[in-house]
Design an enzyme around this catalytic site. Structure first.
Site, short mmCIF file in Angstrom:
data_model
loop_
_atom_site.label_atom_id
_atom_site.label_comp_id
_atom_site.label_asym_id
_atom_site.label_seq_id
_atom_site.Cartn_x
_atom_site.Cartn_y
_atom_site.Cartn_z
CG ASP A 1 -20.15 -58.78 2.52
OD1 ASP A 1 -20.35 -57.23 3.00
OD2 ASP A 1 -19.85 -58.85 0.64
CD GLU B 1 -23.86 -56.34 4.20
OE1 GLU B 1 -23.62 -55.20 4.69
OE2 GLU B 1 -22.88 -57.11 3.01
#
Length: 837
Positions: free
Chosen positions: A477, A532
């Protein structure tokens, strides 16, 4: 990733009921506060009162280390581990310069080094008779650094930034050399969980914690009646505090399984009690806000043992993104067991081959969607126990599903009482000090990736989830925030290479990403690594040995943004060329995960694609026994087309957030109370309601609702890809993007995709180009009645190609292209068998 910027809401009342607390007599042999474990449920026997005094607290950057491998060896074989260097001619004697190889002489050394010959898939269930089945794997090893020069052959434009890239790779190589020299290699360095935290041996328990800023430390908990003077820890010169607790006289462990523990420290910020940084489980007691660390070491007969081997990595990934807590149809926090029994079979039926689980790491703030992590090695206790999570993962493997973890190494919760923030009383312990260590938009702390012990902590954390829980890979993330000192905030990336390679780049963070991908792919060759990144960083998905960052996939975040942009416009203003460009605008040899909409869009304050398209009509006109409306007809048709063109053209893998496959109505709203912000603004809550914090899978299953057709189409999409493998085919050709007709035609593998986005024009005898000659048949039709369509196409029809160039293709055939439909054609002789393109 999603956060309510600047908003900190009060604790959500727990849905689990606690049993009455029992008395405590101070005897370590007495488990007065037990954490009782069952296969599918658990009860908590925890004091409701405060366990210890809580104060603020934070540090330094020092190091500690372990046994070392013979230099040059990157094997993860413990036979290569030695207490002393055996080849002094190859390694300098002054090892202690940086990390003090001999600094951790442990009473239980012989029990710390675990046999580690491969990602052993130990199989089984909770039982006293454990069968252990090893998966057939070769020796695991992390290859030495390469030359890092292939990136210039892949993309000659990088030569203009060679100074930066060579510097980056040089930093990476130096770090690998230092880890080899002082820690015995990356394989040994990433096993920090065998040295820090609680280490059980035959003779007792050793507890170690890196807290260089602390002036004194002691271990407290239920086992010693929270007496800070009972178990005083000692500190070495590298800031590591340690204590050994011998077994009780009857041989029982000195700390009972399931009891609460904390470290009591005198710090520069005052006295504080913290949850151990390497804690494996933590729980929020009823009526309390801070969490309590739990010593988790169930008896052997209660430990879950994996029964099923981990699936091989599929050629193409079809990922179902899920949040366990909100995966129930009821307004509750769902459990790992319920997800295992009810949601995993659904994912399998839908045709996905991987499940990506959000919010795994413990986070005290439920509404953070799992992104404000407090305890990095602990699975979220809201949904069950560590063994419950293992059972879930094992079931997924039985179904042939990969299990990916949404891991958060980009930042951490700024909680002081139950997180890493100010852990040893100093501001710069695990994080950068000052403003560089604070993310103003996320209200969280930012790691110092240049710190030796931070690297050990994060690398070991990634390995812990792969090794202990058998996760099959990660979705990292917030990588954009990691790679740049501006964190991607208020920056518009245009694709100019100077935006990626300069002073704004956090080279320490990029080197960490290279190291963690090295570790993942070296020790777990079948594992998947997804990053990401919204910036489009070149080399992101190029192997580390070639000079890249080393991810397998990049999340293609621009696609979801494009659909939001288009959904705000009239159909007449949609540009076919812009759609195609967004879908295909990705770097050569760098694979992407395409998705039409993100989990962020499902949150309150935003809209899913279905809600953008159909809005309030979804409340009254989704039943099949009622007439439809133009808005519903348009919405269902475009919902299917958007998802198929994204999957067909957008990347080498596909992702869907749970519920969006059938156009889940409304939004996600986490339970929360009223709040007044520091600026005086009043933010109304929802009375801690879970009504909008669930997934109504029953809507997609109901054969009397139009949601069912959307779900069936998504299922057909996944099975089409499983059969033909078009996402990973090297053949991709867009033959038509006609703005006048609003038609897009492209080939992917041996399939021909025809999209007619026109709102009212259907085309008879519409010629489409193709590469291969032959007889074509329809293999997917968004207008099919099962999918909520109007059956304007005859599926028994055969389409014969004709010679002659058309749209730059050597062959072509005629089709009927109804308005707002997507149709996929395949050669008839390949219709019954998968393609190997």
């Amino acid at each position: 990733m999603v956060y309510a910027s600047g908003i900190r809401l009060p604790c959500v009342p727990h849905l689990y009921k606690s049993s009455s607390p029992s008395g405590f007599n101070g005897d370590r042999r007495s488990t007065s506060l037990s954490f009782l474990l069952k296969k599918d449920s658990f009860s908590r026997k925890i004091f409701a009162g405060k366990s210890s005094k809580e104060f603020d607290a934070s540090p330094l950057i020092i190091t500690a280390s372990e046994k070392v491998l013979v230099p040059g060896s990157q094997s993860d074989d413990p036979s290569a581990v030695t207490d002393q260097l055996e080849t002094p001619e190859t390694v300098s004697e002054d090892i202690e310069v940086r990390n003090g190889i001999e600094s951790l002489q442990m009473e239980d050394n012989e029990n710390v080094e675990i046999e580690d010959h491969g990602p052993v898939t130990l199989q089984g269930k909770v039982s006293s008779e454990k069968s252990e089945v090893k998966r057939e794997v070769g020796p695991r090893s992390i290859p030495p650094p390469g030359a890092g020069q292939n990136i210039y052959e892949i993309d000659p434009n990088l030569l203009g930034h060679r100074q930066h890239l060579d510097y980056r790779y040089g930093r990476y190589k130096q770090m690998r050399e230092d880890i080899d020299k002082y820690e015995g290699g990356l394989a040994a360095f990433s096993r920090g969980y065998q040295k820090f935290g609680f280490i059980r041996s035959d003779t007792g328990i050793t507890y170690r914690e890196w807290a260089p800023g602390a002036k004194s430390a002691s271990l407290i908990g239920d086992f010693n009646n929270w007496n800070p003077n009972a178990d005083i820890m000692t500190q070495n010169e590298f800031g590591v505090w340690e204590i050994f607790l011998p077994n009780n006289a009857d041989g029982s462990p000195p700390i009972p399984h399931g009891s609460r523990v904390k470290i009591h420290m005198d710090t520069p910020s005052g006295i504080k009690d913290s949850i151990p940084a390497w804690i494996k489980f933590s729980v929020q007691a009823p009526g309390e806000i801070p969490y309590n660390g739990i010593y988790y070491d169930p008896p052997e007969e209660e430990k879950y043992v994996f029964q099923h081997p981990q699936p091989k990595k599929p050629k193409s990934l079809r990922i179902y993104e899920a949040h366990v807590g909100m995966s129930s149809t009821e307004p509750i926090i769902n459990t790992y067991a319920n997800f295992r029994d009810n949601v995993l079979p659904r994912i399998k039926r839908l045709g996905y081959n991987a499940v990506q689980i959000m919010a795994v790491q413990e986070h005290s703030y439920y509404a953070s969607f799992g992104y404000h992590v407090t305890n990095f090695f602990a699975p979220s206790s809201r949904c069950g126990t560590p063994d419950d999570l293992k059972s879930l993962i094992d079931k997924a493997h039985e179904l042939g599903l990969l299990v990916l973890m949404d891991i958060v190494h980009s930042h951490a919760s700024n909680n002081v009482l139950d997180g890493l923030n100010m852990f040893d009383g100093t501001d710069g312990h695990y994080f950068h000090s000052g403003s560089r260590g604070y993310h103003w938009m996320w209200d969280s702390r930012l790691f110092n990736y240049g710190s030796w012990e931070v690297l050990r902590f994060l690398l070991s954390n990634a390995r812990w989830w792969l090794e202990e829980y058998k996760f099959d890979g990660f979705r990292f993330d917030g990588v954009t925030s990691m790679m740049y000192t501006h964190h991607g905030l208020q920056v518009a990336f245009t694709g100019n290479y100077s935006e990626y390679f300069g002073f704004a780049t956090d080279v320490d963070a990029v080197v960490y990403l290279m190291l963690v991908n090295d570790m993942i792919h070296g020790l777990y060759p079948e594992a998947v690594s997804i990053g990401e990144d919204v910036s489009g960083m070149p080399t992101f998905c190029i192997p580390v040995q070639d000079g890249g960052v080393g991810f397998d996939y990049r999340l293609q975040m621009a696609i979801a943004d494009k659909w939001i942009e288009l959904l705000k416009k009239r159909d007449e203003d949609w540009k076919m060329g812009a759609i195609v460009h967004t879908m295909t605008n990705r770097r050569w040899l760098e694979k992407c995960v395409a998705y039409a909409e993100s989990h962020d869009q499902a949150l309150v304050g935003d809209k899913t694609i279905a809600f953008w398209l159909m809005d309030k009509d979804m409340y009254d006109f989704m039943a099949l026994d009622r007439p439809s409306t133009p808005r519903i007809d348009r919405g269902i048709a475009l919902h299917k087309m958007i998802r198929l063109v994204t999957m067909g053209l957008g990347g080498e893998a596909y992702l869907n957030f749970m519920g969006n496959e059938f156009g889940h109505p409304e939004w996600i709203d986490f339970p929360r109370g009223d709040q007044r912000l520091p600026n005086g603004q009043f933010v109304p809550g929802n009375n801690f309601s879970y009504d909008k914090c669930r997934r109504r899978f029953d809507l997609g299953d109901a054969d009397y609702l139009r949601y069912r057709g959307m779900q069936e189409f998504d299922r057909a999409m996944q099975h089409l890809e499983e059969k033909y493998g078009f996402m990973t085919s090297e053949h991709q050709y867009v033959s038509r993007k006609d703005q006048g007709d609003r038609v897009i035609v492209f080939e992917r593998g041996n399939l021909v995709f025809v999209f007619n986005f026109h709102w009212n024009s259907s085309y008879s005898d519409y010629r489409v180009g193709c590469l291969k000659p032959g007889k074509y048949k329809i293999v997917l039709d968004s207008d099919y009645p099962l999918f909520g369509g109007y059956k304007r196409l005859d599926h028994n029809a055969e389409y014969f190609s004709s010679e002659g160039w058309y749209d730059d293709r050597p062959h072509s055939f005629l089709v009927y292209a109804p308005s707002r439909t997507a149709v996929v054609y395949a050669l008839a002789d390949e219709e019954e068998q998968p393609l190997n393109v």
